[in-house]
Design an enzyme around this catalytic site. Structure first.
Site, PDB file in Angstrom:
ATOM      1  N   SER A   1       0.829  -1.210   0.000  1.00 35.56           N
ATOM      2  CA  SER A   1       0.000   0.000   0.000  1.00 35.56           C
ATOM      3  C   SER A   1       0.863   1.259   0.000  1.00 35.56           C
ATOM      4  O   SER A   1       0.348   2.365  -0.122  1.00 35.56           O
ATOM      5  CB  SER A   1      -0.952   0.007   1.199  1.00 35.56           C
ATOM      6  OG  SER A   1      -0.250  -0.218   2.399  1.00 35.56           O
TER       7      SER A   1
ATOM      8  N   HIS B   1     -40.264  22.364 -12.683  1.00 32.72           N
ATOM      9  CA  HIS B   1     -40.294  21.596 -13.934  1.00 32.72           C
ATOM     10  C   HIS B   1     -39.486  22.276 -15.039  1.00 32.72           C
ATOM     11  O   HIS B   1     -39.753  22.076 -16.214  1.00 32.72           O
ATOM     12  CB  HIS B   1     -41.735  21.381 -14.436  1.00 32.72           C
ATOM     13  CG  HIS B   1     -42.683  20.938 -13.370  1.00 32.72           C
ATOM     14  ND1 HIS B   1     -42.940  19.615 -13.083  1.00 32.72           N
ATOM     15  CD2 HIS B   1     -43.412  21.660 -12.479  1.00 32.72           C
ATOM     16  CE1 HIS B   1     -43.799  19.533 -12.084  1.00 32.72           C
ATOM     17  NE2 HIS B   1     -44.102  20.757 -11.693  1.00 32.72           N
TER      18      HIS B   1
ATOM     19  N   ASN C   1     -16.392  28.316 -23.277  1.00 29.85           N
ATOM     20  CA  ASN C   1     -17.021  27.136 -22.674  1.00 29.85           C
ATOM     21  C   ASN C   1     -16.966  27.147 -21.141  1.00 29.85           C
ATOM     22  O   ASN C   1     -15.980  27.595 -20.566  1.00 29.85           O
ATOM     23  CB  ASN C   1     -16.339  25.868 -23.196  1.00 29.85           C
ATOM     24  CG  ASN C   1     -16.635  25.644 -24.666  1.00 29.85           C
ATOM     25  OD1 ASN C   1     -17.700  26.023 -25.156  1.00 29.85           O
ATOM     26  ND2 ASN C   1     -15.695  25.053 -25.380  1.00 29.85           N
TER      27      ASN C   1
ATOM     28  N   GLU D   1     -18.666  22.517 -15.701  1.00 26.73           N
ATOM     29  CA  GLU D   1     -18.798  21.152 -16.227  1.00 26.73           C
ATOM     30  C   GLU D   1     -17.912  20.181 -15.464  1.00 26.73           C
ATOM     31  O   GLU D   1     -18.329  19.071 -15.123  1.00 26.73           O
ATOM     32  CB  GLU D   1     -18.415  21.126 -17.710  1.00 26.73           C
ATOM     33  CG  GLU D   1     -19.405  21.855 -18.598  1.00 26.73           C
ATOM     34  CD  GLU D   1     -18.890  21.954 -20.020  1.00 26.73           C
ATOM     35  OE1 GLU D   1     -19.534  21.396 -20.910  1.00 26.73           O
ATOM     36  OE2 GLU D   1     -17.838  22.586 -20.246  1.00 26.73           O
TER      37      GLU D   1
ATOM     38  N   TYR E   1     -10.218  -6.829  11.700  1.00 27.60           N
ATOM     39  CA  TYR E   1      -9.474  -6.325  10.543  1.00 27.60           C
ATOM     40  C   TYR E   1      -9.414  -7.348   9.419  1.00 27.60           C
ATOM     41  O   TYR E   1      -9.213  -8.534   9.646  1.00 27.60           O
ATOM     42  CB  TYR E   1      -8.036  -5.939  10.946  1.00 27.60           C
ATOM     43  CG  TYR E   1      -7.221  -5.492   9.747  1.00 27.60           C
ATOM     44  CD1 TYR E   1      -7.305  -4.187   9.277  1.00 27.60           C
ATOM     45  CD2 TYR E   1      -6.415  -6.390   9.047  1.00 27.60           C
ATOM     46  CE1 TYR E   1      -6.601  -3.792   8.141  1.00 27.60           C
ATOM     47  CE2 TYR E   1      -5.700  -5.991   7.909  1.00 27.60           C
ATOM     48  CZ  TYR E   1      -5.802  -4.691   7.470  1.00 27.60           C
ATOM     49  OH  TYR E   1      -5.119  -4.290   6.351  1.00 27.60           O
TER      50      TYR E   1
ATOM     51  N   GLN F   1      -7.668  -2.189   3.244  1.00 27.44           N
ATOM     52  CA  GLN F   1      -6.627  -1.384   2.604  1.00 27.44           C
ATOM     53  C   GLN F   1      -7.169  -0.702   1.338  1.00 27.44           C
ATOM     54  O   GLN F   1      -6.725   0.374   0.974  1.00 27.44           O
ATOM     55  CB  GLN F   1      -5.442  -2.297   2.262  1.00 27.44           C
ATOM     56  CG  GLN F   1      -4.248  -1.588   1.682  1.00 27.44           C
ATOM     57  CD  GLN F   1      -3.021  -2.493   1.607  1.00 27.44           C
ATOM     58  OE1 GLN F   1      -2.425  -2.821   2.622  1.00 27.44           O
ATOM     59  NE2 GLN F   1      -2.663  -2.915   0.419  1.00 27.44           N
TER      60      GLN F   1
HETATM   61  N1  ARG Z   1      -1.495  -1.496   4.939  1.00 25.05           N
HETATM   62  C1  ARG Z   1      -2.440  -2.071   5.815  1.00 25.05           C
HETATM   63  C2  ARG Z   1      -3.852  -1.452   5.567  1.00 25.05           C
HETATM   64  O1  ARG Z   1      -3.921  -0.461   4.951  1.00 25.05           O
HETATM   65  C3  ARG Z   1      -2.047  -1.831   7.218  1.00 25.05           C
HETATM   66  C4  ARG Z   1      -2.611  -2.829   8.166  1.00 25.05           C
HETATM   67  C5  ARG Z   1      -2.006  -4.160   7.910  1.00 25.05           C
HETATM   68  N2  ARG Z   1      -2.415  -5.100   8.875  1.00 25.05           N
HETATM   69  C6  ARG Z   1      -2.251  -6.419   8.666  1.00 25.05           C
HETATM   70  N3  ARG Z   1      -2.645  -7.200   9.604  1.00 25.05           N
HETATM   71  N4  ARG Z   1      -1.761  -6.896   7.545  1.00 25.05           N
HETATM   72  O2  ARG Z   1      -4.843  -1.961   5.946  1.00 25.05           O
END
Ligand code: ARG
Length: 465
Positions: free
Chosen positions: A20, A150, A279, A284, A311, A316
């Protein structure tokens, strides 16, 4: 970061694909802030000496100053990156930072901090837009414009009344965003991976350091809750709809067919093909960009629906739509107030549209009903008068008293003063109506309310920080 139990190396494509960091790198300031808060909490719990805490804070501050970090190819995510860089700054002491915490609570915290900042910025921008509309309304004085239902001309209204309609929408948007901010302003740190920190942390230390009003009450919820992202994007998507309606009206009103507004050149573009064109790109694009705000809210809802507690890595995927929505609204609000301020209305065109096409027919029916004619009957009589006008190419005020009397004996000489433009406005003498004195009052009140929202403070006061 977690390779201890693994024997095989990661598949290279998978390793790259699951990172990420290419987008969460922008959480750097929040990750550092949250890490400093956590360091303070573990110092209080006896994991760090006060000397070590100082070293760690200094190291973290140095990490927060790193530039051009985006391309770093080693980091899996921002949490990994910060720890790794901290090790470079302060050596093995850095390895103690992760005591009693998990990335699951870290990302939940970072995203809250990010959204909180975006909300504050959006409120500042909305306030500026509301002030621009109020100034435009004040400048418009007693200028009139047709109101439409309308998309057919309905009744004349003051231009100020029309503009204040948008101020009402903005006030609701600000209230939704402040409300979301208040609800999300709790600190997940200390929730651990899912069941709570394995250290007897005083969670109020990190909460206070980060400006949260309290720690979150449940670790499973805190590590998997993304309601604050839903609240944020839903509020933005409603706001986007409002902005898009404004953009649509101006796009329409700037056409030759309406001719109510002359588009400011500073915010328009020409055509590479047709030399005469000017324009309305700004309006727009705003109309188009509001679709992204709605898109973000739909993405978040579908992402979260069906996720078991707590989680899951799916979460992510919630980051990019949030960044996109935050950037989109920041971009829109960086141009909208100045664009609004620079609008030049063609008041003569507006007035001529507001005074042709029998827009005073309601006022005429009201005149008859004030003379004791039941409204349904009055409606029909005025309808007949309009028919006569249409057939002979005249407005209601061009008909003669004799002609009107043939339709109903209640018509008197005073009829003509009851259907002037001014009278047509002023007969709406209710709170929220377009009566001139009412609108003047509404304008003063709107200015007072919007001025009362101090730029940064409004959100903070409401959320108790
Ligand atoms: N990059 C991860 C996210 O955005 C961080 C948390 C990762 N946690 C895990 N248990 N792999 O969610």
């Amino acid at each position: 970061m977690w390779s201890g139990r693994f024997r095989d190396p990661l598949n290279k494509q998978f390793e790259e694909w699951q990172r990420s960091f290419p987008f969460d790198y922008r959480l750097l300031p929040h990750e550092v802030e949250a890490s400093i808060a956590h360091a303070r909490a573990i110092e209080a719990a006896g994991i760090l000496t006060s000397e070590e805490l100082l070293q760690m804070e200094e190291g973290l501050r140095a990490v927060s100053k790193l530039e051009n970090i985006r391309g770093n190819e080693q980091a899996e995510d921002i949490h990994h990156f910060v720890e790794f860089q901290l090790t470079k700054q302060i050596g093995p002491l850095a390895l103690k930072l992760h005591t009693g915490r998990s990335r699951n609570e870290q990302i939940a915290t970072d995203m809250r901090l990010f959204v909180r900042d975006s909300i504050d910025a959006a409120i500042v921008g909305l306030r500026a837009w509301a002030m621009a509309l109020i100034e435009l309304a004040e400048h418009a004085g007693e200028a009139t414009i047709p109101s439409y239902t309308h998309l057919q001309r309905a009744e004349p209204v003051l231009v100020a009344h029309w503009l204040l309609a948008y101020v009402s929408m903005i006030e609701r948007d600000i209230s939704r965003l402040s409300d979301a901010r208040k609800r999300m302003n709790l600190c997940p740190l200390g929730s651990g991976a899912v069941a709570g920190a394995t250290l007897a942390l005083d969670r109020s230390i990190a909460a206070e350091a980060l400006g949260f009003s309290a720690p979150t009450p449940n670790s499973m919820d805190a590590t998997s809750d993304r309601d604050f992202l839903l609240d944020f994007t839903q509020a933005l998507s409603t706001l986007g709809l409002h902005i898009s309606r404004f953009a649509e009206e101006l796009t329409l009103y700037s056409t030759a067919e309406f001719g109510f507004v002359d588009l400011p050149e500073a915010f328009s573009t020409g055509s590479s093909a047709m030399p005469q064109k000017k324009n309305p790109d700004l309006t727009e694009l705003i109309r188009g960009k509001s679709a992204r705000l709605l898109g973000a809210s739909v993405t978040l809802s579908t992402l979260i629906k069906g996720l078991p507690l707590a989680y899951n890595k799916d979460l992510q995927e919630g980051q990019e739509p949030i960044f996109d929505a935050a950037d989109t609204i920041a971009g829109i609000l960086s141009v909208l107030p100045a664009f609004t301020r620079s609008l030049k209305f063609n008041f003569a065109r507006m007035k001529s549209a507001a005074t042709t096409g029998y827009l005073n027919a309601m006022a005429a029916a009201t005149y008859l009903s004030n003379k004791g004619v039941p409204f349904r009957k009055a409606h029909e009589i005025v309808g007949n008068a309009v028919r006569l006008g249409l057939e002979t190419g005249r407005e209601l005020n061009d008909l003669t008293l004799a002609e009107l009397r043939q339709l109903a004996p209640e018509f008197g000489e005073d009829f003509f003063s009851a259907i002037t433009l001014e009278a047509t406005l002023d007969c709406h003498d209710v709170v929220g109506g377009t009566n001139r004195a009412r609108v003047a009052q509404a304008l003063v009140e709107a200015r007072t309310r919007i001025t009362g929202l101090a730029p940064q403070e409004s959100a903070k006061i409401e959320s108790g920080v």
